[in-house]
Design an enzyme around this catalytic site. Structure first.
Site, mmCIF file in Angstrom:
data_model
loop_
_atom_site.group_PDB
_atom_site.id
_atom_site.type_symbol
_atom_site.label_atom_id
_atom_site.label_comp_id
_atom_site.label_asym_id
_atom_site.label_seq_id
_atom_site.Cartn_x
_atom_site.Cartn_y
_atom_site.Cartn_z
ATOM 1 N N CYS A 46 0.734 21.114 -18.540
ATOM 2 C CA CYS A 46 0.598 19.869 -19.268
ATOM 3 C C CYS A 46 -0.266 20.054 -20.430
ATOM 4 O O CYS A 46 0.013 19.611 -21.643
ATOM 5 C CB CYS A 46 -0.027 18.715 -18.470
ATOM 6 S SG CYS A 46 0.945 18.338 -16.686
ATOM 7 N N CYS A 99 -3.502 19.895 -15.010
ATOM 8 C CA CYS A 99 -2.487 20.480 -14.939
ATOM 9 C C CYS A 99 -2.715 21.541 -16.283
ATOM 10 O O CYS A 99 -2.770 21.145 -17.289
ATOM 11 C CB CYS A 99 -1.164 19.911 -15.216
ATOM 12 S SG CYS A 99 0.472 20.688 -15.420
#
Length: 480
Positions: A173, A170
Site C-alpha cells: 500500500c 501494508c
C-alpha cells in the site's frame, strides 16, 4: 479270447431279479426323503461353488518407483475469498508447487456455503507488479477519503468510482500511495468532478473502517475496486457486483486504466455506467468476488511419498492481516486414487464387506473457527493412507483403492494461517485375493452327497424293515 462269464465276474453292481424284490411303504417314504435331501444338499453345494471366497494378506506395497497418486478434493471456505485462495503442494522429495490452477476450479460462496455465481476467474496477475519510481516522494493527497457514512452516497453520485482499500502498515500500500495520489490528481484535472462528474478516485483505510472493508469482502491490501453506478447495488444477501484491478500500479498504468473505463461513457450524468460494461479498460480489470467465501474443487497428481496439501491466502503484491484470516472449512469430498463409482463398490461388497468404508473419511465434516480460540489459527489434518488391492486368482487386478485414517488439530501460528492436509502413505498394502473353487472339487462333493444320502437311506430302510419284521414275528408268536 476272454470269455463273457469271466468279464461278468468283475461286475460290482450285480442285479437282483425284480421278482425277488419287495416294495414297502416305509421304503417309499425313505426314498422320497432321500431324494429331497439330495436335491437340498446339491443346491447348497452349487451355491457354495458359485460363491466367491477371498483371502486377505498384508504385503509390501508393490507400487513402482515414479508412480503418482491422484488426490480429488472439494472444500468450502466460508471466510476465504476466491481472489486470493491458493492451493499449494509439497513433498519430502523437494516438490514445491505454489498456487496450482491448471486442475483447480473456484466458485464464490456465501457464509452459508451457497454458490453466488458461476466459476470465479481471477484477473491476469502479473508476475512482477510495476509500482513506478514515485516511492519516497512527498505525497499530496488528491484522492477522496471514504468512510462508512459517505461511501454509498459517493458511489451513487459518480458513474465510475475507483476505490483503493488499503492499510497504513501494508508494504504494498505504501508503494502504491504516491502513484495513486498522482493518478487521482491527473484524473481530477482531466475529468473535473463538478464539471464532468463521470469518475472519481477514492480510498478507504481498512484499519479505521473495518466494517466497510468487511462488507466489500476485502481480504488483501491494497485492493483496487471499480464500482459502476447502477451495478453497485446490494441484493438481500448483501452481495456486491463490482470489479477488481490486477494490473501495474504506476501512475501511467492507473491513469490509462481509468481513462479506458471513462471514455465509453457519454457526458450524461444520468446515464448508468453498466450500459458500457462490456468495454473493459484492459484485461487486468475483472469481476471481483461477490462474497467472502470460496469453494475449491479439483484434483492433483503427486508422488507416492509423504507430503502436504495446503490452502491459504497468497499474493505476490498484497499484504494480509493474519489476525483477520479465518481458515474455517467444510470438507465436501477428499479421496485418494482413481474415482470409484458407487455401483462398483456395491458390486465388490461380495468380496469384502469392509471395502470402501474409509476412502472418504473426511467427507461432510466441518472445521469451523468461531473466534473463541483466538486469531492466527491453522487447522491441520494428518492422513495416513493405506493401499488396498483386489485381484483375481490369476493375478488380474479388479480394483485399487486408497483408504485413510484422519486426525485433526488446531495450532496457533505466528505466520499466515493455513488449512493443511499432511498425508503419509503406508509402505504396506492390503491384498484381497479372489479364490475360485475347482470344478473337480464340486463334482467330487456332488458324488459324495448322492452316494452318502443313498447309503444312509439304505441303512435306515434296512433297519426299519428288520425292525418291522421282528415285531410281526413277536406278534405272531404271542397269538400262538
Amino acid at each position: 479270447m476272454v470269455s463273457t462269464s469271466k468279464i461278468k465276474s468283475v461286475d460290482f453292481y450285480r442285479k437282483i431279479p425284480r421278482d425277488l424284490t419287495e416294495a414297502t411303504l416305509s421304503g417309499a417314504g425313505l426314498s422320497i426323503v432321500a431324494a429331497l435331501s439330495m436335491l437340498f444338499l446339491f443346491g447348497m453345494e452349487l451355491n457354495n461353488y458359485l460363491a466367491v471366497s477371498t483371502s486377505t494378506s498384508i504385503i509390501v506395497d508393490r507400487s513402482a518407483d515414479g508412480d503418482f497418486l491422484r488426490i480429488d478434493f472439494n472444500i468450502s471456505f466460508p471466510s476465504l475469498s476466491c481472489e486470493f485462495a491458493s492451493v499449494d503442494v509439497n513433498d519430502v522429495l523437494g516438490t514445491n508447487r505454489l498456487n496450482v490452477t491448471k486442475t483447480i476450479r473456484k466458485f464464490s460462496i456465501d457464509s452459508n456455503l451457497r454458490p453466488t455465481g458461476s466459476e470465479f476467474h481471477s484477473g491476469e496477475v502479473l508476475s512482477l507488479i510495476n509500482h513506478g519510481d514515485e516511492a519516497g516522494e512527498e505525497v499530496v493527497e488528491d484522492s477522496v477519503a471514504l468512510t462508512g457514512r459517505n461511501f454509498d452516497t459517493l458511489l451513487h453520485e459518480f458513474p465510475i468510482s475507483v476505490v483503493n482499500f488499503y492499510a497504513p502498515w501494508c508494504y504494498w500500500c505504501n508503494l502504491l500511495k504516491p502513484s495513486w495520489e498522482k493518478a487521482a490528481k491527473q484524473i481530477k484535472e482531466r475529468y473535473d468532478p463538478e464539471m464532468d462528474g463521470r469518475v472519481i478516485l477514492a480510498k478507504v483505510d481498512c484499519t479505521q473502517e473495518a466494517d466497510l472493508c468487511r462488507r466489500n469482502h476485502i481480504q488483501g491490501y491494497p485492493s483496487i475496486r471499480i464500482f459502476r453506478k447502477g451495478s453497485d447495488l446490494k441484493d438481500e444477501n448483501a452481495h456486491h457486483d463490482h470489479e477488481s484491478y490486477y494490473g501495474d500500479r504506476d501512475t501511467e498504468s492507473l491513469v490509462k486504466m481509468v481513462v479506458g473505463l471513462v471514455e465509453p461513457i457519454h457526458l450524461d450524468p444520468h446515464r448508468l455506467a453498466l450500459e458500457d460494461k462490456s468495454d473493459n479498460a484492459s484485461k487486468t480489470v475483472k469481476k471481483a468476488p461477490s462474497t467472502g467465501g470460496c469453494r475449491i474443487e479439483g484434483y492433483m497428481r503427486l508422488k507416492k511419498v509423504p507430503g502436504n496439501l495446503m490452502v491459504s491466502a497468497r499474493s505476490g503484491s498484497h499484504s494480509f492481516d493474519s489476525s483477520l484470516m479465518n481458515m474455517s472449512h467444510v470438507v465436501n469430498h477428499l479421496s485418494f486414487g482413481r474415482m470409484i463409482l458407487p455401483q462398483t463398490f456395491a458390486d465388490l461388497k461380495r468380496l469384502s464387506p469392509y471395502l470402501g468404508q474409509s476412502h472418504n473419511r473426511l467427507d461432510g465434516r466441518s472445521f469451523i473457527n468461531n473466534r473463541d480460540i483466538g486469531p492466527n489459527v491453522t487447522i491441520e489434518h494428518y492422513l495416513q493412507i493405506v493401499k488396498t488391492e483386489v485381484v483375481k486368482s490369476n493375478g488380474h487386478a479388479l480394483i485399487e483403492e486408497y483408504e485413510y485414517t484422519a486426525h485433526s488439530s488446531i495450532a496457533h501460528s505466528y505466520y499466515l494461517p493455513v488449512a493443511k492436509f499432511h498425508f503419509d502413505l503406508s509402505p504396506m498394502q492390503v491384498l484381497i485375493t479372489e479364490n475360485s473353487k475347482s470344478f473337480s472339487h464340486f463334482i467330487t462333493n456332488v458324488c459324495a452327497i448322492i452316494g452318502g444320502v443313498f447309503t444312509v437311506a439304505g441303512i435306515l430302510d434296512s433297519i426299519l424293515h428288520q425292525t418291522m419284521t421282528l415285531m410281526k414275528k413277536i406278534e405272531l408268536g404271542k397269538n400262538f
